[in-house]
Design a protein around this motif. Structure first.
Motif, mmCIF file in Angstrom:
data_model
loop_
_atom_site.group_PDB
_atom_site.id
_atom_site.type_symbol
_atom_site.label_atom_id
_atom_site.label_comp_id
_atom_site.label_asym_id
_atom_site.label_seq_id
_atom_site.Cartn_x
_atom_site.Cartn_y
_atom_site.Cartn_z
ATOM 1 N N LEU A 1 0.859 -1.153 0.118
ATOM 2 C CA LEU A 1 -0.036 -0.017 0.107
ATOM 3 C C LEU A 1 0.776 1.263 -0.105
ATOM 4 C CD1 LEU A 1 -2.839 -1.138 2.572
ATOM 5 C CD2 LEU A 1 -2.780 -1.239 -0.033
ATOM 6 N N GLY A 2 2.204 0.947 -0.151
ATOM 7 C CA GLY A 2 3.023 2.203 -0.080
ATOM 8 C C GLY A 2 4.438 1.715 -0.490
ATOM 9 N N PRO A 3 5.488 2.548 -0.476
ATOM 10 C CA PRO A 3 6.751 2.158 -0.763
ATOM 11 C C PRO A 3 7.141 0.989 0.298
ATOM 12 C CG PRO A 3 6.592 4.629 -0.492
ATOM 13 C CD PRO A 3 5.240 3.959 -0.012
ATOM 14 N N PRO A 4 8.058 -0.044 -0.257
ATOM 15 C CA PRO A 4 8.696 -0.987 0.582
ATOM 16 C C PRO A 4 9.416 -0.317 1.731
ATOM 17 C CG PRO A 4 9.110 -1.249 -1.890
ATOM 18 C CD PRO A 4 8.751 0.138 -1.609
ATOM 19 N N GLU A 5 8.926 -1.112 2.615
ATOM 20 C CA GLU A 5 9.708 -0.502 4.039
ATOM 21 C C GLU A 5 11.201 -0.879 4.163
ATOM 22 O OE1 GLU A 5 7.919 -0.808 7.999
ATOM 23 O OE2 GLU A 5 6.248 -1.914 7.237
ATOM 24 N N LYS A 6 11.716 0.271 4.401
ATOM 25 C CA LYS A 6 13.470 0.125 4.581
ATOM 26 C C LYS A 6 13.638 0.628 6.184
ATOM 27 C CE LYS A 6 14.685 0.142 -0.156
ATOM 28 N NZ LYS A 6 15.529 1.068 -1.278
ATOM 29 N N PRO A 7 13.600 -0.379 7.112
ATOM 30 C CA PRO A 7 14.159 0.118 8.544
ATOM 31 C C PRO A 7 15.433 0.662 8.476
ATOM 32 C CG PRO A 7 12.859 -1.735 8.460
ATOM 33 C CD PRO A 7 13.141 -1.786 7.147
ATOM 34 N N GLY B 1 19.218 0.975 8.802
ATOM 35 C CA GLY B 1 20.288 -0.164 8.955
ATOM 36 C C GLY B 1 19.967 -1.201 7.992
ATOM 37 N N PHE B 2 18.828 -1.217 7.145
ATOM 38 C CA PHE B 2 18.423 -2.414 6.577
ATOM 39 C C PHE B 2 17.870 -2.038 5.345
ATOM 40 C CE2 PHE B 2 17.599 -3.638 10.884
ATOM 41 C CZ PHE B 2 18.384 -5.226 10.933
ATOM 42 N N THR B 3 18.053 -2.853 4.151
ATOM 43 C CA THR B 3 17.612 -2.556 2.729
ATOM 44 C C THR B 3 15.983 -3.058 2.453
ATOM 45 O OG1 THR B 3 18.423 -4.865 1.948
ATOM 46 C CG2 THR B 3 19.836 -3.048 1.989
ATOM 47 N N GLU B 4 15.804 -3.891 3.183
ATOM 48 C CA GLU B 4 14.116 -4.595 3.036
ATOM 49 C C GLU B 4 13.646 -5.097 4.183
ATOM 50 O OE1 GLU B 4 12.153 -7.515 -0.189
ATOM 51 O OE2 GLU B 4 14.126 -7.246 -0.187
ATOM 52 N N VAL C 1 18.026 -10.203 10.414
ATOM 53 C CA VAL C 1 17.498 -10.215 11.566
ATOM 54 C C VAL C 1 16.063 -10.913 11.367
ATOM 55 C CG1 VAL C 1 16.500 -9.302 13.670
ATOM 56 C CG2 VAL C 1 18.788 -8.499 12.602
ATOM 57 N N PHE C 2 15.658 -11.922 12.013
ATOM 58 C CA PHE C 2 14.364 -12.565 11.726
ATOM 59 C C PHE C 2 13.622 -12.429 13.099
ATOM 60 C CE2 PHE C 2 17.346 -14.303 8.732
ATOM 61 C CZ PHE C 2 16.416 -14.522 7.539
ATOM 62 N N THR C 3 12.186 -12.282 13.119
ATOM 63 C CA THR C 3 11.124 -12.481 14.031
ATOM 64 C C THR C 3 10.243 -13.297 13.971
ATOM 65 O OG1 THR C 3 11.935 -10.164 15.085
ATOM 66 C CG2 THR C 3 9.908 -11.209 15.880
ATOM 67 N N TRP C 4 9.801 -14.176 14.603
ATOM 68 C CA TRP C 4 8.616 -15.103 14.238
ATOM 69 C C TRP C 4 7.669 -15.100 15.496
ATOM 70 C CZ3 TRP C 4 13.647 -16.833 14.468
ATOM 71 C CH2 TRP C 4 13.724 -17.909 15.345
ATOM 72 N N ASP C 5 6.563 -15.296 15.088
ATOM 73 C CA ASP C 5 5.230 -15.321 16.140
ATOM 74 C C ASP C 5 4.541 -16.797 15.666
ATOM 75 O OD1 ASP C 5 5.540 -12.862 17.048
ATOM 76 O OD2 ASP C 5 4.397 -11.904 15.741
ATOM 77 N N LEU C 6 4.345 -17.370 16.904
ATOM 78 C CA LEU C 6 3.728 -18.617 16.761
ATOM 79 C C LEU C 6 2.259 -18.338 17.102
ATOM 80 C CD1 LEU C 6 3.543 -21.669 16.675
ATOM 81 C CD2 LEU C 6 4.140 -21.848 19.055
ATOM 82 N N HIS D 1 14.327 -8.804 8.320
ATOM 83 C CA HIS D 1 14.986 -7.683 8.089
ATOM 84 C C HIS D 1 16.330 -8.017 7.568
ATOM 85 C CE1 HIS D 1 12.236 -6.444 11.220
ATOM 86 N NE2 HIS D 1 12.480 -5.074 10.681
ATOM 87 N N LEU D 2 16.532 -7.550 6.027
ATOM 88 C CA LEU D 2 17.664 -7.889 5.171
ATOM 89 C C LEU D 2 18.522 -6.791 5.114
ATOM 90 C CD1 LEU D 2 15.861 -9.483 2.114
ATOM 91 C CD2 LEU D 2 17.134 -10.871 4.308
ATOM 92 N N ARG D 3 19.694 -6.741 5.444
ATOM 93 C CA ARG D 3 20.899 -5.759 5.397
ATOM 94 C C ARG D 3 21.341 -5.568 4.038
ATOM 95 N NH1 ARG D 3 21.821 -3.452 10.133
ATOM 96 N NH2 ARG D 3 21.622 -4.698 12.119
#
Length: 245
Positions: free
Chosen positions: A129-135, A137-140, A190-195, A211-213
């Motif tokens: 719905l908008g430009p790809p997020e780039k937190p 320090g990360f590229t994607e 960096v990866f985060t996962w919710d069960l 989060h890809l650098r």
């Protein structure tokens, strides 16, 4: 790829750690005795979402390998059949096959020759719905959902939380609520996962935020595979891998 952090899930150890590329299941009869094997492999799109499931089955009655998208579908949709299907390792599948057939289980390249009827999965590009997020320090940033059919027992839920050192919410795993959250670093990513429980006694999911650098995303496929294996051995059957962003 750098070594994974200590709390990242690992597949069950077998005598064939390098060959454990396919998913193996034992199918039992109404008495609980093994009557056959199912071998599967997900086909992936370039962005690591699932395009389909390839599979083959062998039973002591038919004594040949055959492929059926209908069986693949029913394993996920039919609770009665699902109760007779259990994830196993290749080493255990070899023992079952030798006991039922008297022969050695074919190696994985030869098993793939029996994958003739793929179950195609509906895929669509993620809704942006908008430009790809780039937190910073990360590229994607990406968000994936690995969907599983079935229900976790309390013991299996406890084991997964312990395996992944999950943070547990105070209100517990109510329907559609997060039952635990875990984190891992693979290389610089960096990866985060919710069960998450998807409705009562219906399905579960792992919602994985990536989060890809760097532009390279080789770590994603490995991580999704590593997460799927313990869920399978906890009694769930993977249905698809979707991407939300």
């Amino acid at each position: 790829m750098r070594p994974m952090t200590a709390h990242l899930p690992l597949a069950p150890r077998t005598a064939h750690p390098a060959a454990e590329l396919l998913d193996y299941y034992v199918v039992t009869d109404e008495h609980g005795d093994p009557e056959g094997l199912v071998v599967e492999e997900f086909a992936y799109n370039d962005d690591h979402t699932a395009a389909g499931i390839d599979g083959a089955a062998w039973t002591r009655e038919e004594r040949l390998w055959w492929s059926s998208a209908d069986l693949t579908r029913r394993m996920r949709a039919d609770p009665e059949l699902r109760r007779r299907v259990s994830a196993t390792t290749r080493r255990e599948a070899e023992a079952v096959y030798r006991r039922l057939s008297g022969d050695d289980l074919p190696d994985e390249p030869n098993l793939r020759l029996s994958f003739r009827d793929r179950l195609a999965l509906n895929t669509a590009a993620p809704l942006l719905l908008g430009p790809p997020e780039k937190p910073e320090g990360f590229t994607e940033k990406r968000v994936y959902r690995i969907l599983f059919a079935g229900e976790l027992t309390n013991d299996h839920l406890h084991d997964l939380r312990h395996l992944w050192r999950m943070t547990i919410p105070d209100d517990g795993p109510a329907p559609t609520r997060v039952a635990g959250t875990a984190h891992a670093h693979i290389g610089d990513d960096v990866f985060t996962w919710d069960l998450r429980r998807i409705g009562p006694r219906v399905a579960w999911s792992l919602d994985v935020t990536v989060h890809l650098r760097s532009p390279a995303d080789d770590t994603v496929r490995s991580l999704l595979r590593e997460l799927t294996t313990p869920m399978r051995h906890a009694g769930l059957i993977p249905v698809t891998v979707e991407r939300f962003s």
